[in-house]
Design a protein around this motif. Structure first.
Motif, PDB file in Angstrom:
ATOM      1  N   GLY A  69       1.261   0.509  -3.471  1.00 30.73           N
ATOM      2  CA  GLY A  69       1.363   0.804  -4.904  1.00 30.73           C
ATOM      3  C   GLY A  69       2.195   2.032  -5.200  1.00 30.73           C
ATOM      4  O   GLY A  69       2.632   2.249  -6.340  1.00 30.73           O
ATOM      5  N   SER A  93       0.106   7.248  -4.345  1.00 34.28           N
ATOM      6  CA  SER A  93      -0.114   8.469  -3.572  1.00 34.28           C
ATOM      7  C   SER A  93       1.146   8.818  -2.794  1.00 34.28           C
ATOM      8  O   SER A  93       1.551   9.988  -2.722  1.00 34.28           O
ATOM      9  CB  SER A  93      -1.279   8.295  -2.593  1.00 34.28           C
ATOM     10  OG  SER A  93      -2.460   8.060  -3.315  1.00 34.28           O
ATOM     11  N   HIS A 104     -13.836   4.300 -11.992  1.00 36.89           N
ATOM     12  CA  HIS A 104     -13.752   5.756 -11.763  1.00 36.89           C
ATOM     13  C   HIS A 104     -12.454   6.150 -11.059  1.00 36.89           C
ATOM     14  O   HIS A 104     -12.180   7.350 -10.904  1.00 36.89           O
ATOM     15  CB  HIS A 104     -14.945   6.232 -10.917  1.00 36.89           C
ATOM     16  CG  HIS A 104     -16.258   6.116 -11.627  1.00 36.89           C
ATOM     17  ND1 HIS A 104     -16.778   7.133 -12.399  1.00 36.89           N
ATOM     18  CD2 HIS A 104     -17.140   5.097 -11.701  1.00 36.89           C
ATOM     19  CE1 HIS A 104     -17.938   6.743 -12.915  1.00 36.89           C
ATOM     20  NE2 HIS A 104     -18.176   5.513 -12.491  1.00 36.89           N
ATOM     21  N   THR A 159      -3.397   0.055  -4.736  1.00 38.85           N
ATOM     22  CA  THR A 159      -3.970  -1.070  -3.992  1.00 38.85           C
ATOM     23  C   THR A 159      -5.168  -0.603  -3.153  1.00 38.85           C
ATOM     24  O   THR A 159      -5.244   0.574  -2.768  1.00 38.85           O
ATOM     25  CB  THR A 159      -2.937  -1.681  -3.041  1.00 38.85           C
ATOM     26  OG1 THR A 159      -2.604  -0.711  -2.034  1.00 38.85           O
ATOM     27  CG2 THR A 159      -1.665  -2.100  -3.783  1.00 38.85           C
ATOM     28  N   GLY A 218      -5.665  -1.472  -0.061  1.00 36.40           N
ATOM     29  CA  GLY A 218      -5.151  -1.117   1.271  1.00 36.40           C
ATOM     30  C   GLY A 218      -4.575   0.291   1.282  1.00 36.40           C
ATOM     31  O   GLY A 218      -4.801   1.067   2.219  1.00 36.40           O
ATOM     32  N   GLU A 246     -12.960   6.883  -3.961  1.00 36.71           N
ATOM     33  CA  GLU A 246     -14.144   6.043  -4.135  1.00 36.71           C
ATOM     34  C   GLU A 246     -14.224   4.899  -3.122  1.00 36.71           C
ATOM     35  O   GLU A 246     -15.299   4.624  -2.560  1.00 36.71           O
ATOM     36  CB  GLU A 246     -14.144   5.437  -5.560  1.00 36.71           C
ATOM     37  CG  GLU A 246     -14.424   6.418  -6.694  1.00 36.71           C
ATOM     38  CD  GLU A 246     -13.201   7.239  -7.122  1.00 36.71           C
ATOM     39  OE1 GLU A 246     -12.096   7.030  -6.554  1.00 36.71           O
ATOM     40  OE2 GLU A 246     -13.348   8.099  -8.004  1.00 36.71           O
ATOM     41  N   LEU A 304      -2.619  -2.296   7.543  1.00 34.35           N
ATOM     42  CA  LEU A 304      -3.961  -2.721   7.132  1.00 34.35           C
ATOM     43  C   LEU A 304      -3.764  -4.012   6.339  1.00 34.35           C
ATOM     44  O   LEU A 304      -3.020  -4.025   5.342  1.00 34.35           O
ATOM     45  CB  LEU A 304      -4.570  -1.606   6.283  1.00 34.35           C
ATOM     46  CG  LEU A 304      -6.052  -1.664   5.922  1.00 34.35           C
ATOM     47  CD1 LEU A 304      -6.520  -0.293   5.450  1.00 34.35           C
ATOM     48  CD2 LEU A 304      -6.373  -2.712   4.893  1.00 34.35           C
ATOM     49  N   TYR A 326     -10.080  12.866  -9.316  1.00 33.54           N
ATOM     50  CA  TYR A 326     -10.808  12.730  -8.068  1.00 33.54           C
ATOM     51  C   TYR A 326     -12.155  13.434  -8.212  1.00 33.54           C
ATOM     52  O   TYR A 326     -12.261  14.470  -8.887  1.00 33.54           O
ATOM     53  CB  TYR A 326     -10.026  13.378  -6.916  1.00 33.54           C
ATOM     54  CG  TYR A 326      -9.002  12.461  -6.291  1.00 33.54           C
ATOM     55  CD1 TYR A 326      -9.393  11.424  -5.461  1.00 33.54           C
ATOM     56  CD2 TYR A 326      -7.640  12.655  -6.510  1.00 33.54           C
ATOM     57  CE1 TYR A 326      -8.456  10.587  -4.866  1.00 33.54           C
ATOM     58  CE2 TYR A 326      -6.691  11.820  -5.920  1.00 33.54           C
ATOM     59  CZ  TYR A 326      -7.116  10.789  -5.101  1.00 33.54           C
ATOM     60  OH  TYR A 326      -6.195   9.964  -4.520  1.00 33.54           O
TER      61      TYR A 326
HETATM   62  C1  LIG Z   1      -2.879  11.186 -10.974  1.00 30.23           C
HETATM   63  C2  LIG Z   1      -3.560  10.381  -9.896  1.00 30.23           C
HETATM   64  C3  LIG Z   1      -4.951  10.327  -9.878  1.00 30.23           C
HETATM   65  C4  LIG Z   1      -5.603   9.599  -8.885  1.00 30.23           C
HETATM   66  N1  LIG Z   1      -6.973   9.570  -8.901  1.00 30.23           N
HETATM   67  C5  LIG Z   1      -7.621   8.861  -7.932  1.00 30.23           C
HETATM   68  C6  LIG Z   1      -9.041   8.805  -7.904  1.00 30.23           C
HETATM   69  O1  LIG Z   1      -9.735   9.368  -8.753  1.00 30.23           O
HETATM   70  N2  LIG Z   1      -9.618   8.088  -6.908  1.00 30.23           N
HETATM   71  C7  LIG Z   1      -8.882   7.423  -5.954  1.00 30.23           C
HETATM   72  O2  LIG Z   1      -9.449   6.802  -5.060  1.00 30.23           O
HETATM   73  N3  LIG Z   1      -7.536   7.446  -5.974  1.00 30.23           N
HETATM   74  C8  LIG Z   1      -6.891   8.134  -6.936  1.00 30.23           C
HETATM   75  N4  LIG Z   1      -5.523   8.144  -6.947  1.00 30.23           N
HETATM   76  C9  LIG Z   1      -4.795   7.412  -5.882  1.00 30.23           C
HETATM   77  C10 LIG Z   1      -4.684   5.931  -6.176  1.00 30.23           C
HETATM   78  O3  LIG Z   1      -5.935   5.296  -6.080  1.00 30.23           O
HETATM   79  C11 LIG Z   1      -3.756   5.243  -5.173  1.00 30.23           C
HETATM   80  O4  LIG Z   1      -3.589   3.967  -5.659  1.00 30.23           O
HETATM   81  C12 LIG Z   1      -4.221   5.100  -3.741  1.00 30.23           C
HETATM   82  O5  LIG Z   1      -4.662   6.279  -3.165  1.00 30.23           O
HETATM   83  C13 LIG Z   1      -3.075   4.673  -2.830  1.00 30.23           C
HETATM   84  O6  LIG Z   1      -2.815   3.355  -3.057  1.00 30.23           O
HETATM   85  P1  LIG Z   1      -1.331   2.851  -3.189  1.00 30.23           P
HETATM   86  O7  LIG Z   1      -1.405   1.372  -3.099  1.00 30.23           O
HETATM   87  O8  LIG Z   1      -0.689   3.437  -4.372  1.00 30.23           O
HETATM   88  O9  LIG Z   1      -0.678   3.374  -1.795  1.00 30.23           O
HETATM   89  P2  LIG Z   1       0.706   4.100  -1.509  1.00 30.23           P
HETATM   90  O10 LIG Z   1       0.832   5.316  -2.341  1.00 30.23           O
HETATM   91  O11 LIG Z   1       1.812   3.104  -1.565  1.00 30.23           O
HETATM   92  O12 LIG Z   1       0.450   4.484   0.018  1.00 30.23           O
HETATM   93  C14 LIG Z   1      -0.459   5.505   0.362  1.00 30.23           C
HETATM   94  C15 LIG Z   1      -0.449   5.674   1.888  1.00 30.23           C
HETATM   95  O13 LIG Z   1      -1.031   4.538   2.522  1.00 30.23           O
HETATM   96  C16 LIG Z   1      -0.088   3.877   3.383  1.00 30.23           C
HETATM   97  N5  LIG Z   1      -0.330   2.441   3.182  1.00 30.23           N
HETATM   98  C17 LIG Z   1      -0.312   1.786   2.005  1.00 30.23           C
HETATM   99  N6  LIG Z   1      -0.659   0.495   2.193  1.00 30.23           N
HETATM  100  C18 LIG Z   1      -0.874   0.348   3.520  1.00 30.23           C
HETATM  101  C19 LIG Z   1      -1.273  -0.760   4.328  1.00 30.23           C
HETATM  102  N7  LIG Z   1      -1.540  -1.973   3.813  1.00 30.23           N
HETATM  103  N8  LIG Z   1      -1.421  -0.555   5.665  1.00 30.23           N
HETATM  104  C20 LIG Z   1      -1.189   0.665   6.206  1.00 30.23           C
HETATM  105  N9  LIG Z   1      -0.805   1.753   5.487  1.00 30.23           N
HETATM  106  C21 LIG Z   1      -0.665   1.592   4.152  1.00 30.23           C
HETATM  107  C22 LIG Z   1       1.279   4.350   2.919  1.00 30.23           C
HETATM  108  O14 LIG Z   1       2.236   4.316   3.975  1.00 30.23           O
HETATM  109  C23 LIG Z   1       0.969   5.784   2.482  1.00 30.23           C
HETATM  110  O15 LIG Z   1       0.922   6.633   3.608  1.00 30.23           O
HETATM  111  C24 LIG Z   1      -4.845   8.866  -7.915  1.00 30.23           C
HETATM  112  C25 LIG Z   1      -3.446   8.889  -7.957  1.00 30.23           C
HETATM  113  C26 LIG Z   1      -2.799   9.638  -8.936  1.00 30.23           C
HETATM  114  C27 LIG Z   1      -1.306   9.634  -8.967  1.00 30.23           C
END
Ligand SMILES: Cc1cc2nc3c(=O)[nH]c(=O)nc-3n(C[C@H](O)[C@H](O)[C@H](O)COP(=O)(O)OP(=O)(O)OC[C@H]3O[C@@H](n4cnc5c(N)ncnc54)[C@H](O)[C@@H]3O)c2cc1C
Length: 280
Positions: A33, A36, A100, A111, A113, A124, A167, A193
């Motif tokens: 997604g 992060s 949350h 996502t 994952g 969470e 994953l 968070y």
């Molecule tokens: C302002 C803000 C507030 C947030 N608040 C919260 C919160 O309150 N609670 C919470 O839980 N999260 C929070 N998040 C994070 C959000 O939930 C993200 O969606 C999550 O942490 C990462 O998911 P992503 O799919 O965006 O991963 P990405 O950002 O694309 O990847 C994150 C990491 O995981 C790795 N990765 C991704 N998918 C896989 C896979 N399938 N296999 C192996 N490695 C993988 C990537 O290489 C990277 O290192 C927040 C984010 C922001 C910007």
């Protein structure tokens, strides 16, 4: 700030993603997604030479309920969990937790994952997976393996994933009539968070509870089970469970360890009430 320069490749399949990761020898990062990852790139906390985009890999998303198990593909977005009737019915702990997570714009892209792989100690979903005694499927150069959620989170932002692993899915038992769950967190603003959070699951056993799993987040480097409090709650006393809380949170920018421990007790009282109630 802007990220350091990187190359981009859209993986065509899981095998293709693993091949691309291997070809870049630990210098490549998966993109799910981006909620992060892109922030860490922009802050230059990470500077991979290649981003391998998982979006578009067929079969990596979706929610399946089969043989009394719930399986969720790694690319399933938080918003899909939030809106799923299968999750509401068969995975009520996830349904309680997802609202949350951050804010709608982030839940639209983030996502499951990515959340588990990133392993933020205040997130969470990692705590929920441990509370549900879930399994995490990992595909890598050596094939596929499954890791218990309790073994997957190994340290601060550290997991059982190797540099060339993906994953692919998570799995846990579907809720039954005996399943009891509870979730609560304290954050400065809804969507931030958590300062401290608690994901809990148990089985109703007549008037008491068994198989109690109390998993805190925001209190350590990984999700933390409060095992002594679990035993005390199974024994029927909320006061004893709060007294037995075996947590030792350190100070962070949100609160001191002592405040976090106090809040952990407040959350336990709230969650214990819902664990004792029959499911609607
Ligand atoms: C302002 C803000 C507030 C947030 N608040 C919260 C919160 O309150 N609670 C919470 O839980 N999260 C929070 N998040 C994070 C959000 O939930 C993200 O969606 C999550 O942490 C990462 O998911 P992503 O799919 O965006 O991963 P990405 O950002 O694309 O990847 C994150 C990491 O995981 C790795 N990765 C991704 N998918 C896989 C896979 N399938 N296999 C192996 N490695 C993988 C990537 O290489 C990277 O290192 C927040 C984010 C922001 C910007």
């Amino acid at each position: 700030m802007k990220p350091a320069a990187f190359a981009y490749a859209k993986a065509r399949s899981l095998d293709d993603a693993i091949r691309l990761l291997g070809a870049h020898k630990g210098e490549a990062k998966l993109l799910a997604g981006g909620q992060s990852l892109i922030a860490t790139l922009n802050m230059r906390l990470s500077s991979p030479s290649l981003l391998v985009d998982l979006n578009g890999v067929a079969g990596l998303d979706g929610i399946r309920v089969k043989d009394a198990m719930v399986e969720i593909g790694a690319l399933t977005r938080h918003v899909a969990l939030e809106r799923s009737s299968d999750i509401a019915k068969h995975a009520p702990l996830i349904a309680l937790a997802v609202p949350h997570i951050a804010h709608p714009a982030i839940r639209n892209r983030g996502t499951i994952g990515g959340s588990l792989a990133y392993a933020d100690p205040a997130a969470e979903l990692p705590a929920c997976l441990v509370a549900l005694d879930g399994e995490i499927d990992i595909v890598g150069p050596g094939g596929k393996r499954s890791v218990k959620a309790g073994d997957f989170f190994q340290g601060l932002f550290e997991t059982a994933l190797g540099p060339h692993d993906v994953l692919s899915a998570v799995r846990f038992a579907a809720a039954t009539a005996e399943t009891r769950v509870g979730f609560a967190e304290l954050a400065r603003r809804h969507g931030d968070y958590a300062m401290v959070g608690l994901a809990a699951a148990a089985k109703a056993n007549g008037k008491s509870l068994s198989d109690v799993r109390l998993v805190y987040f925001g209190v350590g480097a990984t999700p933390v089970r409060a095992r002594k409090a679990e035993a005390a709650l199974a024994g029927g006393s909320v006061d004893a469970a709060v007294h037995a809380l075996d947590l030792d949170p350190t100070d962070d920018i949100q609160a001191t360890g002592a405040v976090k421990k106090h809040l952990a007790g407040v959350l336990l009282r709230r969650v214990a009430t819902t664990l004792m109630e029959p499911r609607a």
